[in-house]
Design a protein around this motif. Structure first.
Motif, mmCIF file in Angstrom:
data_model
loop_
_atom_site.group_PDB
_atom_site.id
_atom_site.type_symbol
_atom_site.label_atom_id
_atom_site.label_comp_id
_atom_site.label_asym_id
_atom_site.label_seq_id
_atom_site.Cartn_x
_atom_site.Cartn_y
_atom_site.Cartn_z
ATOM 1 N N THR A 12 -63.348 -28.818 -69.678
ATOM 2 C CA THR A 12 -64.181 -29.062 -68.508
ATOM 3 C C THR A 12 -63.497 -28.482 -67.285
ATOM 4 O O THR A 12 -62.296 -28.667 -67.076
ATOM 5 C CB THR A 12 -64.436 -30.560 -68.285
ATOM 6 N N VAL A 14 -64.014 -28.086 -63.001
ATOM 7 C CA VAL A 14 -64.737 -28.517 -61.804
ATOM 8 C C VAL A 14 -64.269 -27.660 -60.633
ATOM 9 O O VAL A 14 -63.066 -27.600 -60.339
ATOM 10 C CB VAL A 14 -64.491 -30.004 -61.471
ATOM 11 N N HIS A 19 -67.849 -29.013 -56.197
ATOM 12 C CA HIS A 19 -67.886 -30.076 -57.213
ATOM 13 C C HIS A 19 -68.813 -29.765 -58.386
ATOM 14 O O HIS A 19 -69.179 -30.668 -59.149
ATOM 15 C CB HIS A 19 -68.252 -31.427 -56.578
ATOM 16 N N THR A 21 -69.636 -28.713 -62.064
ATOM 17 C CA THR A 21 -68.886 -28.986 -63.282
ATOM 18 C C THR A 21 -69.401 -28.123 -64.420
ATOM 19 O O THR A 21 -70.613 -27.964 -64.593
ATOM 20 C CB THR A 21 -69.026 -30.479 -63.667
ATOM 21 N N LYS A 114 -64.800 -34.327 -69.782
ATOM 22 C CA LYS A 114 -65.635 -34.295 -68.580
ATOM 23 C C LYS A 114 -65.360 -35.481 -67.679
ATOM 24 O O LYS A 114 -65.241 -35.343 -66.453
ATOM 25 C CB LYS A 114 -67.119 -34.251 -68.969
ATOM 26 N N MET A 118 -63.882 -35.274 -63.846
ATOM 27 C CA MET A 118 -64.539 -35.869 -62.688
ATOM 28 C C MET A 118 -63.623 -36.878 -61.995
ATOM 29 O O MET A 118 -63.646 -37.016 -60.763
ATOM 30 C CB MET A 118 -65.863 -36.509 -63.105
ATOM 31 N N ASP A 121 -61.272 -34.951 -59.872
ATOM 32 C CA ASP A 121 -62.013 -34.523 -58.686
ATOM 33 C C ASP A 121 -61.972 -35.636 -57.639
ATOM 34 O O ASP A 121 -61.674 -35.402 -56.461
ATOM 35 C CB ASP A 121 -63.453 -34.198 -59.086
#
Length: 217
Positions: A12, A14, A19, A21, A114, A118, A121
């Motif tokens: 994944t 980002v 932002h 993805t 994922k 996130m 992030d």
């Protein structure tokens, strides 16, 4: 085409500018090994911000701050157990889900790449911790051990990372900053055999780092 068939791989990315993805490969949860230490660290630092703990207080044989340092920098499992036992699995699960990690389970130590991406992030965007504690954790991650992504990144690129490994897998969760662009890169990879093929794994990581480096140059 860069994902080998003999290794289950989940990637994944980002883009921290917008932002957005991008997910590739297996989307199911993996046993995340020591990558999950980042989740534990953020919850403990959040509790510090709430006044429930202090980094200077005794925590086992060392201070909480020293235990946090060795958990992230050296991937120390004894420190991880101290924090997890103190925080409890229920609080860890609630913290993760509060911050969008629907796949995370602390008792089985599972998550998707994922969800981890996130979460990083949110960490980088200071949505998990204040500026001081964000900098503290990223500082520990900057020197954290055993990073293939750091090894294959171009010279001058900063990689905040946490690796996790067992006999059959090698994972990395990273925030990469090349000076112009910052992005999250999370790679989970495991083999169905008893022993992870390190040569194939290194080739896999080198290919992915090369592709993301080109995309964000």
């Amino acid at each position: 085409q860069i994902l080998p068939k003999n290794i289950q791989t989940s990637v994944t990315v980002v883009n921290l500018a917008d932002h957005k993805t991008y997910a590739y490969g297996v989307q199911a949860p993996f046993d995340s090994a020591s990558v999950a230490k980042v989740v534990t660290a953020t919850l403990f630092l959040h509790e510090v911000e709430q006044g429930k703990y202090s980094l200077s207080e005794k925590f086992g044989a060392e201070t909480a701050g020293e235990q946090l340092k060795v958990m992230i920098e050296d991937s120390d499992n004894n420190a991880w157990k101290l924090f997890n036992d103190e925080l409890t699995h229920a609080k860890l699960d609630a913290w993760a889900k509060q911050n969008g990690m629907s796949s995370y389970t602390s008792d089985r130590n599972q998550m998707t790449s994922k969800d981890m991406a996130m979460f990083l992030d949110k960490l980088y965007s200071k949505k998990l911790l204040n500026e001081q504690n964000t900098a503290l954790l990223l500082g520990h991650m900057k020197v954290s051990a055993n990073s293939l992504i750091s090894q294959y990144a171009p010279e001058g690129v900063t990689v905040h990372r946490k690796a996790g490994w067992l006999s059959d897998r090698y994972h990395e969760a990273t925030i990469v900053d090349n000076g112009k662009h910052a992005y999250v890169l999370v790679i989970f990879s495991k083999t169905s055999a008893d022993v992870y093929p390190s040569g194939t794994g290194k080739t896999l990581y080198k290919s992915i780092v090369g592709a993301t480096t080109k995309a964000f140059q």
